[in-house]
Design an enzyme around this catalytic site. Structure first.
Site, PDB file in Angstrom:
ATOM      1  N   ASP A  25      -3.180 -10.401  -1.395  1.00 32.26           N
ATOM      2  CA  ASP A  25      -3.498 -11.203  -0.202  1.00 32.26           C
ATOM      3  C   ASP A  25      -4.979 -11.045   0.146  1.00 32.26           C
ATOM      4  O   ASP A  25      -5.651 -12.000   0.517  1.00 32.26           O
ATOM      5  CB  ASP A  25      -2.647 -10.769   1.000  1.00 32.26           C
TER       6      ASP A  25
ATOM      7  N   ASP B 116       0.997  -6.271  -3.398  1.00 36.25           N
ATOM      8  CA  ASP B 116       1.265  -7.231  -2.327  1.00 36.25           C
ATOM      9  C   ASP B 116       0.036  -7.329  -1.418  1.00 36.25           C
ATOM     10  O   ASP B 116      -0.479  -8.413  -1.115  1.00 36.25           O
ATOM     11  CB  ASP B 116       2.486  -6.719  -1.527  1.00 36.25           C
TER      12      ASP B 116
ATOM     13  N   ASP C 193      -7.191   2.717  -1.847  1.00 39.11           N
ATOM     14  CA  ASP C 193      -8.106   2.521  -0.700  1.00 39.11           C
ATOM     15  C   ASP C 193      -9.484   2.095  -1.188  1.00 39.11           C
ATOM     16  O   ASP C 193     -10.122   1.199  -0.629  1.00 39.11           O
ATOM     17  CB  ASP C 193      -8.170   3.782   0.184  1.00 39.11           C
TER      18      ASP C 193
ATOM     19  N   LYS D 276      -2.394   5.733  -6.074  1.00 38.08           N
ATOM     20  CA  LYS D 276      -2.821   6.701  -5.055  1.00 38.08           C
ATOM     21  C   LYS D 276      -2.452   8.084  -5.592  1.00 38.08           C
ATOM     22  O   LYS D 276      -1.742   8.868  -4.958  1.00 38.08           O
ATOM     23  CB  LYS D 276      -2.115   6.365  -3.722  1.00 38.08           C
TER      24      LYS D 276
ATOM     25  N   TYR E 163       9.660  -1.115  -2.030  1.00 38.62           N
ATOM     26  CA  TYR E 163      10.432  -2.222  -1.463  1.00 38.62           C
ATOM     27  C   TYR E 163      11.910  -2.162  -1.862  1.00 38.62           C
ATOM     28  O   TYR E 163      12.752  -2.790  -1.247  1.00 38.62           O
ATOM     29  CB  TYR E 163       9.850  -3.581  -1.884  1.00 38.62           C
TER      30      TYR E 163
END
Ligand code: NAD
Length: 355
Positions: free
Chosen positions: A248, A244, A220, A188, A142
């Site tokens: 959620d 993030d 994942d 990852k 980000y």
């Protein structure tokens, strides 16, 4: 009398209505516990763009630093979506987080017993879930440079330095020491170099915490495991973008995104905010759920002001209200005895918290 300065940023959409309820509850508990809160309001996001043309005015970035803590609602909305990225509300929030150097975002996910039927998952899967997502907040993709978009090719950069990983990992291990002493680091590393550095560094930090059990999971798989068996997690440690998305996803374990609070902390400052956005689809109707904002205020009392008694009053009051069947619209289908407006449920929580 103990006295604290709170910077309030209401923001856009449902931001003002949920912050109003959080303030109502804060005033009730501060009176009961014998301390005083003084509020100063600042603009950020769309409201700031409308007033000043800048999503993060200097006055806000400087002013909030004088407060003991910042309580924030949410920003954003369609009205500002066509602005260039640098001028958008979301850029204002990223700038605020960076300015305050709040690198650790703590997102507790608790499933209230009263709401086990509110999740889309089976009660047996989610009953008793109690986990904490520790997300790195001011680094990663980000913020990484270079970035660009010339209309034909666009790119961002995912970058972490070793010291950034060390400081967020330490936060996760410290929290795990006060919980069930398990950290699952999510990355990852099978594909990304930045994740390999993340993983190696977390391993190093783990040596300082021999009591904590460390595991690693690819993002994942973590997304799948959170739905398959969320009770396996205690503390989830992860980077900005993965955190993030996963938090959620984790919010749906609890039944509504309107329930989940967060604390963003750094060495000096703290920013307390619900995990949801400005929900423009329901703004101004008096139906938003203020519990995430109220629970964020409880985290502020605990982490920034060290007012544990007041924090517990709020958390008890939220549980009691849910236990007695008071529900906002988002939870109306789940064992509701009475459907309340935003302001009604805020007043009931304030009343219980003051007793
Ligand atoms: P959102 O979280 O605002 O809303 C997602 C869905 O959840 C909507 O249906 C909304 O009605 C519902 N919802 C959210 N909070 C609720 C609450 N307290 N009570 C009841 N229902 C609630 O996400 P979105 O729709 O993707 O984004 C809307 C705007 O918010 C966008 O402009 C986005 O950029 C911004 N946003 C801001 C933040 C922030 O300020 N921290 C975070 C995420 C998104």
């Amino acid at each position: 009398m103990r006295s604290y300065k709170i910077a309030l940023i209401k923001g856009d959409g449902i931001g003002p209505e949920i912050i109003e309820e959080a303030v109502k509850v804060l005033d009730a508990v501060s009176f009961s516990e014998g301390f005083e809160l003084k509020y100063e309001e600042y603009l950020l996001g769309g409201a700031a763009i409308d007033a000043t043309g800048d999503p993060a005015p200097k006055e806000t970035l400087e002013g909030v630093k004088k407060a003991d803590a910042v309580l924030f609602g949410a920003i954003g909305g369609e009205k500002w979506d066509s602005l260039p990225r640098q001028k958008r509300p979301e850029t204002g929030l990223l700038k605020l987080r960076k300015e305050l150097q709040v690198f650790a975002n703590l997102r507790p996910v608790t499933v209230y017993d009263e709401l086990v039927n509110a999740s889309t998952l089976k009660p047996s899967v989610i009953e008793g879930v109690d986990l904490m997502v520790v997300r790195e907040l001011i680094g990663g993709i980000y913020f990484g440079e270079p970035r660009g978009n010339d209309g034909q090719k666009a790119f961002n950069t995912m970058v972490y330095t070793k010291s950034e990983v060390i400081r967020i990992a330490k936060v996760a291990f410290e929290i795990a020491m006060k919980r069930n002493k398990r950290v699952c680091s999510v990355d990852k590393a099978n594909v990304l170099d930045v994740s390999q550095l993340w993983r190696d560094t977390v391993e190093e930090v783990a040596k300082e915490y021999p009591e904590v059990m460390l595991s690693h999971m690819y993002v994942d798989n973590a997304a799948m495991q959170l739905i398959r068996d969320p009770k396996q997690f205690d503390v989830i440690l992860t980077g900005n973008i993965f955190g993030d998305i996963l938090s959620d996803e984790a919010s749906m374990l609890s039944g509504s995104i309107g329930l989940l609070p967060s604390a963003s902390i750094g060495e000096k400052y703290g920013l307390y905010e619900p995990i949801h956005g400005s929900a423009p689809d329901i703004a101004g109707q008096g139906i938003s759920n203020p519990i995430a904002a109220i629970a964020s205020a409880a985290m502020m009392l605990r982490f920034a002001l060290n007012e544990e008694g007041a924090a517990q009053r709020i958390e008890r009051a939220i549980k009691q209200v849910l236990h007695e069947g008071y529900r906002t619209q988002d939870l109306s289908a789940y064992d509701a005895k009475e459907i309340c407006s935003t302001s009604e449920i805020g007043s009931i929580i304030a009343n219980y918290a003051s007793k």
